[in-house]
Motif scaffolding. Sequence first.
Motif, PDB file in Angstrom:
ATOM      1  N   ASN A  47      51.440  24.621  12.219  1.00 15.77           N
ATOM      2  CA  ASN A  47      52.331  24.763  11.074  1.00 15.77           C
ATOM      3  C   ASN A  47      53.138  23.501  10.803  1.00 15.77           C
ATOM      4  N   ARG A  48      53.349  22.686  11.829  1.00 13.47           N
ATOM      5  CA  ARG A  48      53.955  21.386  11.557  1.00 13.47           C
ATOM      6  C   ARG A  48      53.019  20.562  10.669  1.00 13.47           C
ATOM      7  N   ARG A  49      51.710  20.641  10.958  1.00 12.19           N
ATOM      8  CA  ARG A  49      50.746  19.944  10.103  1.00 12.19           C
ATOM      9  C   ARG A  49      50.773  20.510   8.689  1.00 12.19           C
ATOM     10  N   VAL A  50      50.879  21.822   8.558  1.00 10.35           N
ATOM     11  CA  VAL A  50      50.953  22.443   7.233  1.00 10.35           C
ATOM     12  C   VAL A  50      52.124  21.867   6.444  1.00 10.35           C
ATOM     13  N   PHE A  51      53.277  21.750   7.088  1.00  6.54           N
ATOM     14  CA  PHE A  51      54.452  21.234   6.379  1.00  6.54           C
ATOM     15  C   PHE A  51      54.378  19.728   6.161  1.00  6.54           C
ATOM     16  N   ARG A  52      53.696  19.010   7.035  1.00  9.09           N
ATOM     17  CA  ARG A  52      53.559  17.562   6.844  1.00  9.09           C
ATOM     18  C   ARG A  52      52.734  17.212   5.614  1.00  9.09           C
ATOM     19  N   ALA A  53      51.798  18.064   5.244  1.00  9.64           N
ATOM     20  CA  ALA A  53      50.920  17.773   4.106  1.00  9.64           C
ATOM     21  C   ALA A  53      51.754  17.594   2.839  1.00  9.64           C
ATOM     22  N   GLY A  54      51.699  16.409   2.263  1.00 11.01           N
ATOM     23  CA  GLY A  54      52.426  16.137   1.036  1.00 11.01           C
ATOM     24  C   GLY A  54      53.870  15.739   1.226  1.00 11.01           C
ATOM     25  N   LEU A  55      54.346  15.713   2.475  1.00 10.44           N
ATOM     26  CA  LEU A  55      55.733  15.339   2.752  1.00 10.44           C
ATOM     27  C   LEU A  55      55.775  14.200   3.763  1.00 10.44           C
ATOM     28  N   THR A  56      56.912  13.540   3.852  1.00  8.16           N
ATOM     29  CA  THR A  56      57.095  12.496   4.845  1.00  8.16           C
ATOM     30  C   THR A  56      57.081  13.117   6.233  1.00  8.16           C
ATOM     31  N   HIS A  57      56.223  12.610   7.116  1.00  6.48           N
ATOM     32  CA  HIS A  57      56.113  13.179   8.460  1.00  6.48           C
ATOM     33  C   HIS A  57      57.445  13.135   9.195  1.00  6.48           C
ATOM     34  N   ARG A  58      58.199  12.059   9.009  1.00  7.03           N
ATOM     35  CA  ARG A  58      59.490  11.930   9.694  1.00  7.03           C
ATOM     36  C   ARG A  58      60.446  13.044   9.280  1.00  7.03           C
ATOM     37  N   LEU A  59      60.453  13.385   8.000  1.00  9.13           N
ATOM     38  CA  LEU A  59      61.315  14.465   7.515  1.00  9.13           C
ATOM     39  C   LEU A  59      60.966  15.776   8.208  1.00  9.13           C
ATOM     40  N   VAL A  60      59.667  16.098   8.255  1.00 11.51           N
ATOM     41  CA  VAL A  60      59.233  17.346   8.886  1.00 11.51           C
ATOM     42  C   VAL A  60      59.579  17.340  10.373  1.00 11.51           C
ATOM     43  N   ASP A  61      59.331  16.243  11.051  1.00  4.04           N
ATOM     44  CA  ASP A  61      59.590  16.169  12.491  1.00  4.04           C
ATOM     45  C   ASP A  61      61.081  16.301  12.791  1.00  4.04           C
ATOM     46  N   GLN A  62      61.915  15.749  11.929  1.00  6.67           N
ATOM     47  CA  GLN A  62      63.366  15.881  12.126  1.00  6.67           C
ATOM     48  C   GLN A  62      63.827  17.324  11.987  1.00  6.67           C
ATOM     49  N   ARG A  63      63.183  18.062  11.113  1.00  9.50           N
ATOM     50  CA  ARG A  63      63.561  19.465  10.878  1.00  9.50           C
ATOM     51  C   ARG A  63      62.911  20.418  11.879  1.00  9.50           C
ATOM     52  N   TRP A  64      61.912  19.944  12.642  1.00 13.86           N
ATOM     53  CA  TRP A  64      61.117  20.885  13.416  1.00 13.86           C
ATOM     54  C   TRP A  64      61.899  21.647  14.493  1.00 13.86           C
ATOM     55  N   PRO A  65      62.889  21.056  15.156  1.00 13.86           N
ATOM     56  CA  PRO A  65      63.676  21.878  16.103  1.00 13.86           C
ATOM     57  C   PRO A  65      64.292  23.117  15.448  1.00 13.86           C
ATOM     58  N   ALA A  66      64.702  23.001  14.198  1.00  9.34           N
ATOM     59  CA  ALA A  66      65.240  24.167  13.487  1.00  9.34           C
ATOM     60  C   ALA A  66      64.142  25.191  13.228  1.00  9.34           C
ATOM     61  N   PHE A  67      62.917  24.736  12.959  1.00  9.14           N
ATOM     62  CA  PHE A  67      61.793  25.653  12.793  1.00  9.14           C
ATOM     63  C   PHE A  67      61.505  26.401  14.093  1.00  9.14           C
ATOM     64  N   GLU A  68      61.592  25.696  15.216  1.00 13.48           N
ATOM     65  CA  GLU A  68      61.352  26.343  16.515  1.00 13.48           C
ATOM     66  C   GLU A  68      62.332  27.496  16.724  1.00 13.48           C
ATOM     67  N   VAL A  69      63.586  27.281  16.364  1.00 12.85           N
ATOM     68  CA  VAL A  69      64.605  28.342  16.500  1.00 12.85           C
ATOM     69  C   VAL A  69      64.321  29.471  15.511  1.00 12.85           C
ATOM     70  N   ALA A  70      64.066  29.108  14.263  1.00 14.60           N
ATOM     71  CA  ALA A  70      63.882  30.117  13.211  1.00 14.60           C
ATOM     72  C   ALA A  70      62.660  30.995  13.469  1.00 14.60           C
ATOM     73  N   PHE A  71      61.622  30.422  14.078  1.00 13.47           N
ATOM     74  CA  PHE A  71      60.394  31.175  14.314  1.00 13.47           C
ATOM     75  C   PHE A  71      60.196  31.531  15.783  1.00 13.47           C
ATOM     76  N   ALA A  72      61.313  31.733  16.496  1.00 10.60           N
ATOM     77  CA  ALA A  72      61.273  32.276  17.864  1.00 10.60           C
ATOM     78  C   ALA A  72      60.337  31.498  18.772  1.00 10.60           C
ATOM     79  N   ASP A  73      60.436  30.157  18.707  1.00 14.86           N
ATOM     80  CA  ASP A  73      59.571  29.278  19.498  1.00 14.86           C
ATOM     81  C   ASP A  73      58.090  29.539  19.239  1.00 14.86           C
ATOM     82  N   PHE A  74      57.792  30.077  18.070  1.00 15.51           N
ATOM     83  CA  PHE A  74      56.418  30.324  17.616  1.00 15.51           C
ATOM     84  C   PHE A  74      55.652  31.281  18.529  1.00 15.51           C
ATOM     85  N   ASP A  75      56.371  32.232  19.102  1.00 18.65           N
ATOM     86  CA  ASP A  75      55.705  33.311  19.830  1.00 18.65           C
ATOM     87  C   ASP A  75      54.849  34.112  18.848  1.00 18.65           C
ATOM     88  N   LEU A  76      53.559  34.234  19.146  1.00 19.28           N
ATOM     89  CA  LEU A  76      52.629  34.828  18.182  1.00 19.28           C
ATOM     90  C   LEU A  76      53.020  36.238  17.769  1.00 19.28           C
TER      91      LEU A  76
END
Length: 222
Positions: A47-76
């Motif tokens: 999903n990091r790759r999904v969000f990187r598509a069309g966006l600056t990779h640095r922007l997505v990577d900076q936000r990714w810790p918040a995604f980990e929290v929001a999506f429960a560490d991506f537990d399936l």
Amino acid sequence: MTEFSVIEKRARELVGGKEALQSQLISPEPPESLAMIGDDRYLSVMNRRVFRAGLTHRLVDQRWPAFEVAFADFDLDTVAAFDDTDLQRLARDESLIRHRKKIFAVRDNAIAMQKIVEEFGSFGFWLAEWPEDEIVDLWQELRRRFTQLGGNSAPAFLRMCGKDTFLLTDWVVRALAHWGVYEGRTTSKAALAEIQTAFNDWEEATERPFCQLSQILAFSIN
């Protein structure tokens, strides 16, 4: 077809020699390492790759810790159980990237990954067992099973998690044409099969992984 030794010689000349070229090449993860990576990590990288598509990779990577929290560490199981209200709330969350379709794709991809885990035991095992000489078929399978993995996103995801693959970047496509290997659109099954055969032949001749072969191709043209 041009021998790869010729292509590699030109790449060395353009980047400053054998050592300079070698220092820029990456290596894939061995199958046993891929099989040991947790399903949650694969879901995160996908999903990091999904969000990187069309966006600056640095922007997505900076936000990714918040995604980990929001999506429960991506537990399936947890992500697959999110309801539309949960996802709509996250699509308005300013700490994330507010892209509704991609936010909803996270749940879709968790559900799709669950099906693979149920059948094969783990996503990593399924990935590790897929033969590299049929890697373009894996691209197609990922595109079929998962959401927002079209274009170059499927092979880019594989590269991010260490599965050996070549990439058909603009530079690689130009190099394939330059060296008389393949010219034209690279999206059809016939085109991909022809390009896969070329990489298979080069891999057998050089014993280099696909990721390095495609890097050297990109370095071989001005």
